[in-house]
Design a protein around this motif. Structure first.
Motif, PDB file in Angstrom:
ATOM      1  N   GLN A   1       0.832  -1.195   0.000  1.00  0.00           N
ATOM      2  CA  GLN A   1       0.000   0.000   0.000  1.00  0.00           C
ATOM      3  C   GLN A   1       0.874   1.256   0.000  1.00  0.00           C
ATOM      4  O   GLN A   1       1.965   1.268   0.562  1.00  0.00           O
ATOM      5  CB  GLN A   1      -0.909  -0.001   1.241  1.00  0.00           C
ATOM      6  N   GLU A   2       0.384   2.288  -0.648  1.00  0.00           N
ATOM      7  CA  GLU A   2       1.115   3.556  -0.664  1.00  0.00           C
ATOM      8  C   GLU A   2       1.032   4.225   0.706  1.00  0.00           C
ATOM      9  O   GLU A   2       0.032   4.110   1.409  1.00  0.00           O
ATOM     10  CB  GLU A   2       0.539   4.485  -1.725  1.00  0.00           C
ATOM     11  N   ALA A   3       2.118   4.889   1.070  1.00  0.00           N
ATOM     12  CA  ALA A   3       2.175   5.570   2.366  1.00  0.00           C
ATOM     13  C   ALA A   3       1.236   6.769   2.366  1.00  0.00           C
ATOM     14  O   ALA A   3       1.054   7.442   1.342  1.00  0.00           O
ATOM     15  CB  ALA A   3       3.599   6.020   2.659  1.00  0.00           C
ATOM     16  N   GLU A   4       0.628   7.015   3.514  1.00  0.00           N
ATOM     17  CA  GLU A   4      -0.296   8.152   3.623  1.00  0.00           C
ATOM     18  C   GLU A   4       0.441   9.478   3.569  1.00  0.00           C
ATOM     19  O   GLU A   4      -0.090  10.469   3.078  1.00  0.00           O
ATOM     20  CB  GLU A   4      -1.083   8.038   4.932  1.00  0.00           C
ATOM     21  N   ALA A   5       1.663   9.507   4.075  1.00  0.00           N
ATOM     22  CA  ALA A   5       2.442  10.745   4.053  1.00  0.00           C
ATOM     23  C   ALA A   5       3.898  10.394   3.800  1.00  0.00           C
ATOM     24  O   ALA A   5       4.391   9.345   4.230  1.00  0.00           O
ATOM     25  CB  ALA A   5       2.298  11.497   5.372  1.00  0.00           C
ATOM     26  N   ASP A   6       4.589  11.259   3.067  1.00  0.00           N
ATOM     27  CA  ASP A   6       6.002  11.039   2.773  1.00  0.00           C
ATOM     28  C   ASP A   6       6.844  11.310   4.016  1.00  0.00           C
ATOM     29  O   ASP A   6       6.587  12.260   4.772  1.00  0.00           O
ATOM     30  CB  ASP A   6       6.459  11.947   1.624  1.00  0.00           C
ATOM     31  N   LEU A   7       7.844  10.476   4.201  1.00  0.00           N
ATOM     32  CA  LEU A   7       8.748  10.676   5.329  1.00  0.00           C
ATOM     33  C   LEU A   7       9.785  11.730   4.993  1.00  0.00           C
ATOM     34  O   LEU A   7      10.240  11.846   3.845  1.00  0.00           O
ATOM     35  CB  LEU A   7       9.461   9.352   5.666  1.00  0.00           C
ATOM     36  N   GLU A   8      10.160  12.487   5.996  1.00  0.00           N
ATOM     37  CA  GLU A   8      11.203  13.503   5.809  1.00  0.00           C
ATOM     38  C   GLU A   8      12.565  12.835   5.935  1.00  0.00           C
ATOM     39  O   GLU A   8      12.949  12.371   7.001  1.00  0.00           O
ATOM     40  CB  GLU A   8      11.057  14.608   6.846  1.00  0.00           C
ATOM     41  N   ILE A   9      13.283  12.766   4.820  1.00  0.00           N
ATOM     42  CA  ILE A   9      14.585  12.104   4.780  1.00  0.00           C
ATOM     43  C   ILE A   9      15.652  13.148   4.521  1.00  0.00           C
ATOM     44  O   ILE A   9      15.536  13.966   3.606  1.00  0.00           O
ATOM     45  CB  ILE A   9      14.614  11.021   3.688  1.00  0.00           C
ATOM     46  N   ASN A  10      16.705  13.087   5.333  1.00  0.00           N
ATOM     47  CA  ASN A  10      17.820  14.019   5.176  1.00  0.00           C
ATOM     48  C   ASN A  10      18.674  13.578   3.995  1.00  0.00           C
ATOM     49  O   ASN A  10      19.235  12.484   3.989  1.00  0.00           O
ATOM     50  CB  ASN A  10      18.655  14.047   6.461  1.00  0.00           C
TER      51      ASN A  10
END
Length: 372
Positions: A288-297
């Motif tokens: 399933q697609e993620a509900e929100a994108d993670l903040e990646i450095n």
């Protein structure tokens, strides 16, 4: 036939074979008829067990090491009776005739504090092996990371200082027993040594019980707190290290025992090929697609991040293909982070992971079952 006899007769003919122990066999200095099995420096008169020992050595190409080298009788007799009057040479070390020249000396060490009627028997063996040539594609030599740790005396840490002092006193009495000239003094010091030995054993048993009880209490507290790693360490400390048989026999798929040196390697390759090279799944995974994108450095790694990663490494782990243990990095984290920062920055900018980082080593760990 016992397992020890089977191991002796089944061992390769060119291997060095050493048979030793308390055989209760007296051998004499007369080697007539047994010239290849013994020398001319034995003690006492030959008994029935001595004749059997000579027959066994003659039929199996063995030589009794204690009869080869000239020594005083006190350095050849291995056992003495409780009354101190009877002394015999009944503990023997034998080596096969092919390696006779490698045996440099065999003698009794009377000064060893063994708390037994038997003296220790020491043998000096010098083996000259032929070089087989340098193998190609050899792994780099491993670093001895034990030298980075604090050097301590090889003493059992659960024994208290009071018990060690009692052991030292027992050693002094042992020296008096060995150096006593008269039988009266020898009997006096033997009685004193027996009393000292009883005291040492009593103190050592008390120390061991206290040590085990302390470990059990620590393990119980760690189990209550959920510290399973510490529980495992304490359990390993109590039970000791398991020394398995790395060369245990292996059977193939049909149950046939593999005997040659090359067959087990081929079977291990087949075993890992069956386990690791499996066909792809018939149904695709539903992700399933993620509900929100993670903040990646997305910034290059910093020196502080590398330093934190080094400090979080676990020690006591096997190294990779480069044979660099975690202890080497943790010995000086600042220097290691300074050396690794340019390498990580170059990899980050090039956007390509080195091929060596994707390789691994498969270590075979065999359990009790022989079939794979």
């Amino acid at each position: 036939m016992s397992n020890s006899n089977l191991s002796y007769f089944n061992s390769p003919a060119l291997d060095m074979k050493i048979v030793m122990g308390d055989l209760n066999a007296n051998v004499c200095s007369d080697n007539l008829g047994f010239e290849k099995a013994m020398g001319k420096h034995g003690c006492g008169s030959m008994n029935e067990n001595g004749k059997r020992l000579m027959e066994f050595c003659s039929s199996n190409d063995l030589i009794v090491g204690g009869t080869i080298f000239p020594h005083k009788d006190i350095h050849k007799k291995t056992w003495y009776s409780p009354n101190g009057r009877d002394r015999n040479q009944i503990d023997h070390l034998m080596v096969n005739g092919t390696w006779r020249r490698s045996l440099q000396d065999v003698r009794v060490m009377r000064g060893a504090d063994a708390a037994s009627g038997h003296h220790l028997v020491m043998a000096i063996i010098k083996v000259n092996l032929r070089r087989t040539g340098k193998k190609k594609n050899m792994l780099q030599p491993r670093f001895n990371v034990e030298r980075l740790r604090e050097q301590k005396k090889e003493r059992k840490f659960w024994i208290t200082e009071e018990t060690w002092q009692a052991i030292d006193r027992r050693k002094e009495v042992k020296k008096q027993v060995v150096t006593a000239r008269s039988d009266r003094l020898k009997e006096k010091y033997k009685t004193k040594y027996q009393e000292a030995n009883k005291g040492v054993q009593k103190k050592a048993r008390a120390n061991q019980r206290a040590f085990i009880d302390n470990l059990a209490n620590q393990a119980e507290e760690s189990a209550k707190k959920g510290e399973q790693g510490k529980v495992f360490q304490l359990t390993k400390l109590i039970s000791g290290k398991y020394r398995g048989n790395a060369s245990a026999p292996i059977e193939d798929i049909q149950g046939k025992l593999l005997t040659t040196e090359a067959e087990p390697d081929v079977r291990w390759a087949e075993h890992f090929n069956e386990i690791l090279n499996r066909p792809p799944p018939t149904t695709q995974a539903d992700i399933q697609e993620a509900e929100a994108d993670l903040e990646i450095n997305l910034e290059p790694p910093t020196r502080q991040e590398i330093l934190a990663a080094i400090k979080s490494l676990k020690t006591g782990k096997a190294p990779g293909l480069d044979n660099l243990n975690a202890e080497l990095f943790k010995e000086d984290p600042d220097l290691a982070a300074q050396l690794l920062l340019p390498l990580f920055s170059l990899i980050w900018e090039g956007k390509k992971v080195p091929d060596d980082w994707s390789e691994g080593i498969i270590v075979k760990i065999q359990f009790q079952r022989r079939d794979l």
